[in-house]
Design an enzyme around this catalytic site. Structure first.
Site: not given
Length: 698
Positions: A33-34, A250, A219-220, A606
C-alpha cells in the site's frame, strides 16, 4: 512513469490511475500500500497537478517522512517539498495558527502533551477534592480523550451520565477544560475538535482549503475517529477527489476512538465511490496467510477480501500447548538461541508478540539466562525524561507566560525557596479567582502565608523568561536555547538530583540532545521560531514515542501486538493465545470480540516465513495458578471447532459475578472447569500418565 506503472500489479495500477472522484483502496496486509500511495501522488504530479494542491494525511511522523522521501525519489525533492504531507494533528496546528483569532485562540497558544494533560487533570481532581486513589489521572485522561474523539463535550457527556462515576468524570472534565482555557493551552484532542469547528462555522476557512487541496489522500483510513472524518469531509466533501487507503481487518484502535464504521460506510458516504482491493500479499507464505484468512472470516462486519501469497508455500505453522508460561518462554528462548548459534538467523529476525503488558516477564528471564539480546518496546521515551520535560517547560513558559502546568513543574527546579505549601496556597487562590497559577503568583501579596521571598523568586523567573520570549532567535535558535538553560541555571538542578558525576553527565546528555534537536530544526526550517520548534517536538513526542535507535540493534523484539502493527519479521512467536488474554476478558464482557479477532489477524500477518502460535495449560494470575483454555482464535486458525470440554471466557461483568456469588448462584465457569478436570484426570489415568504438550503443523 510508464515504467513505474508497469511494475505494479493490475489492482495496484487501478488504484494509482483512478484520480477523479472518491476511491477506497482496500489494502490487505503486506499488499504494497505504501508503494501505491507514493506512486499515486507521483502520477498526479506527472499529469500536471500542482504539488500545493495535494494533501496527504497520515497517523505518524515516521509515515509522513517516508511518504515524502519516496515521492521525492520519484518526482524530485523540490516538488515533494511543496506537497502537504503530515499527521492530522500537525495539519490542525498549522490551520489553527493561521486562523487563531477566528478559532477563538490566543496566537501563542501552547500544546499540552499527554504527560502535561495528566498533570492538569490532577489539578482538576484536587479542585474537586477527589483522591487519585478513587480516580487515577491516567484513566480519567483516557476516558476524556475517548469521548472527545467521539465528538462529545463535557456538557453532553454529563447530560447522559449513567451513574455517580460518570458525574465525577464530567465535572473533572469541565474543570480540566477551564484550566486549559485560562492557561491558553490546547490538548491533542482539542486540536482536531477546534479545527473541525472552525471549518463548520467559518465558510471562508473551509472554502480556502477546498480550493487549495483539490486532491486528498488518507492513509490508514480504518483508524480514523469522528473528528478526523469530519475534517476530511469538510475539505473534500465538495470536489470528492478523495482517496482513502486502509484495511477494515486491521482496525484495532477502537479503545482510543478509532471507528471501523467509517471505512465500512465509505461507499455510502461518498456516492459513486470506486473500490479497489489489494489482495496480493508480498510478505508472508501461503500457510501464514491461510491461517489469517481462516481467522478473520469469522468476523461478520467486514468488507471482505482474501489474501493471496505471492511468495508461495513455506513452512507449516507450529502450534504449541505448553504446561505453563515458564515452559512457553523457555521453548522460545531456547529455539532462538539455537537458530542463531547455527547461523541460520540473526536475533533481529525474531519477534515475540503478546496481548497484554504483563506477559513478557518470563520471556525476559529466559532470554537473559541465555544471553540473548532483546528490546522490550514500551520503555521510557526520550520525551518523558525529567531533564527533557524540564527544559521544554522552560521553553514553553518563555512563549506562553500563562502556561500553568509548565510553571508548576519547574518552579523549584532548581530550588528557588518556593515550598510545596506556598505552591498549594497560590494554586488554591488562583482556582478561586478563576486565573492561572502564573497570575496567582503575580498577585501573591493577596495570598495569606506566602513569603515575600517566594513571590519575588517566581516574579524574577517569569520576568527573565518573558525577556527571552520577546526575542526572535531565528537562525540562532540553538544559541537562544543554550542561553535560556544557562540563565535559569538548570545544570545546578541536574547536579543536585544526581550526586554521582557519571550519572549527572549521562542526564545532562539529554539536555544536550535538545540542543542538537534545535540545531537540526533550525537547519531544516526556512523560518525557525521557538513556537514552531516546540510544536515540532510536541507533535513528534505524541506521534512517535519509541526511540528509533532501538530498531537498529541486532536483538529480539518483545512487543505487544498493538505495537507490532505495520512491522514484519522473518520469524514470529505469538504467545499466550488463550481465552481471557486474546480475546481479552474485557472485550468479551464489552462485546468487542470482533476487534480482538482483527488483532489476532494483525499478529499472524506480522510473520514472513515462520510462525509459532502457543498457549499454556495453566498460568499464574494474581499469585494463584489457574487453568488456561486455548483461545477460540486458536481453533479458528486451525479450521477446527473447539473440542468437548473447552470453556469460553466468562461474559459476566464483575458486578454480575458479585451478584451471583451473593445470591448463591453457581459459577458456570467453575462448574465447567471441574468437569473438564475430572475428564482430564480420567484420560491421564487410562493412558498411564499425564498428557504431554502437543506440537503440530498447520
Amino acid at each position: 512513469m510508464q515504467q513505474i506503472l508497469s511494475s505494479l500489479n493490475a489492482e495496484q495500477r487501478a488504484a494509482v490511475t483512478t484520480t477523479e472522484g472518491p476511491l477506497l483502496v482496500l489494502a490487505g496486509a503486506g499488499s504494497g500500500k505504501t508503494r501505491v500511495i507514493t506512486v499515486r501522488i507521483a502520477y498526479l504530479l506527472h499529469r500536471g497537478v500542482h504539488p500545493e494542491n495535494v494533501l496527504a494525511m497520515t497517523f505518524t511522523n515516521k509515515a509522513a517522512k517516508e511518504m515524502r522521501e519516496r515521492v521525492g525519489g520519484l518526482v524530485g525533492k523540490d516538488k515533494a517539498e511543496d506537497l502537504t504531507v503530515g499527521t492530522f494533528h500537525a495539519f490542525c496546528v498549522k490551520l489553527l495558527r493561521a486562523r487563531a483569532a477566528e478559532a477563538g485562540l490566543s496566537p501563542n497558544f501552547t500544546i499540552c502533551d499527554a504527560s502535561d494533560q495528566q498533570s492538569a487533570l490532577r489539578g482538576a481532581l484536587r479542585e474537586l477534592r477527589i483522591p487519585e486513589a478513587s480516580m487515577a489521572p491516567a484513566a480519567l485522561h483516557g476516558c476524556i480523550s475517548l469521548m472527545k474523539n467521539r465528538g462529545l463535550s463535557a456538557e453532553q457527556f454529563l447530560e447522559t451520565a449513567k451513574d455517580a462515576q460518570d458525574e465525577l468524570v464530567g465535572r473533572a472534565w469541565q474543570k480540566y477544560d477551564a484550566q486549559l482555557a485560562r492557561t491558553r493551552t490546547v490538548d491533542f484532542d482539542d486540536l482536531l475538535l477546534r479545527a473541525v469547528h472552525l471549518l463548520k462555522t467559518n465558510s471562508s476557512a473551509r472554502e480556502f482549503l477546498e480550493k487549495r487541496f483539490r486532491y486528498v489522500m488518507v492513509d490508514e483510513y480504518q483508524d480514523t475517529n469522528g473528528p478526523q472524518y469530519d475534517l476530511i469531509r469538510a475539505i473534500a466533501g465538495r470536489h470528492k477527489n478523495l482517496c482513502v487507503v486502509g484495511d477494515d481487518d486491521q482496525s484495532i484502535y477502537g479503545w482510543r476512538g478509532a471507528d471501523v464504521k467509517k471505512i465500512l460506510a465509505f461507499e455510502g458516504d461518498f456516492a459513486g465511490a470506486k473500490v479497489v482491493k489489494l489482495e496480493s500479499n508480498y510478505r508472508s507464505t501461503k500457510e501464514i496467510l491461510d491461517a489469517a484468512n481462516r481467522v478473520i472470516a469469522h468476523n461478520p462486519g467486514r468488507l471482505g477480501k482474501v489474501l493471496r501469497a505471492a511468495l508461495g508455500s513455506g513452512e507449516p505453522i507450529a502450534t504449541l500447548r505448553m504446561e505453563d508460561e515458564e515452559s512457553e518462554a523457555d521453548h522460545a528462548a531456547r529455539e532462538i538461541a539455537e537458530l542463531v548459534k547455527l547461523k541460520r538467523q540473526r536475533y533481529s529476525d525474531f519477534a515475540i508478540l503478546f496481548r497484554t503488558a504483563t506477559q513478557p516477564r518470563p520471556f525476559e528471564q529466559q532470554l537473559r539466562a541465555r544471553n540473548v539480546p532483546y528490546v522490550l518496546t514500551g520503555g521510557m521515551s526520550f520525551f518523558d525524561r525529567k531533564e527533557v520535560r524540564d527544559v521544554l517547560s522552560y521553553l514553553r513558559l518563555a512563549q506562553n507566560p500563562r502556561d500553568e502546568v509548565s510553571l508548576l513543574r519547574i518552579v523549584n527546579a532548581p530550588p528557588r525557596g518556593v515550598g510545596k505549601s506556598t505552591v498549594e496556597k497560590v494554586v488554591a487562590f488562583a482556582t478561586e479567582q478563576g486565573i492561572s497559577a502564573c497570575e496567582g503568583f503575580e498577585r501573591a501579596k493577596e495570598v495569606e502565608g506566602v513569603p515575600e521571598s517566594a513571590s519575588y523568586a517566581v516574579a524574577s523567573l517569569l520576568d527573565k523568561l518573558g525577556r527571552f520570549g520577546a526575542e526572535k532567535p531565528g537562525g540562532d535558535l540553538v544559541a537562544w536555547v543554550r542561553r535560556l538553560v544557562e540563565a535559569v541555571d538548570y545544570r545546578a538542578e541536574v547536579d543536585r538530583c544526581y550526586p554521582d558525576p557519571k550519572e549527572a553527565e549521562e542526564r545532562w546528555a539529554s539536555v544536550a540532545e535538545v540542543f542538537d534537536m534545535a540545531e537540526n530544526f533550525a537547519r531544516r526550517s526556512k523560518k525557525p521560531t521557538v513556537a514552531s520548534f516546540l510544536e515540532a517536538l510536541t507533535l513528534s513526542a505524541e506521534g512517535d514515542r519509541e526511540d528509533d535507535k532501538k530498531e537498529k540493534r541486532d536483538a529480539v523484539a518483545l512487543m505487544t501486538i498493538h505495537a507490532a502493527k505495520g512491522l514484519e519479521f522473518p520469524r514470529v512467536y505469538l504467545v499466550g493465545v488463550e481465552e481471557g488474554l486474546i480475546p481479552h476478558q474485557r472485550s468479551v464482557v464489552e462485546d468487542t470480540v470482533e476487534e480482538e479477532r482483527r488483532l489476532m489477524y494483525v499478529a499472524i500477518t506480522r510473520a514472513r516465513h515462520h510462525l509459532t502460535v502457543s498457549c499454556t495449560k495453566s498460568r499464574a494470575k494474581y499469585g494463584t495458578r489457574v487453568d488456561s483454555m486455548p483461545s477460540r482464535f486458536f481453533y479458528e486458525m486451525l479450521g477446527e471447532k473447539p473440542p468437548k470440554g473447552w470453556i469460553a471466557c466468562d461474559t459476566r461483568t464483575s458486578a454480575e459475578k458479585k451478584a451471583d456469588a451473593e445470591a448463591g448462584r453457581p459459577d458456570p465457569q467453575a462448574a465447567a472447569k471441574k468437569v473438564a478436570a475430572r475428564k482430564k484426570k480420567a484420560a491421564a489415568k487410562k493412558k498411564g500418565g499425564p498428557p504431554r504438550s502437543i506440537r503440530r503443523g498447520v
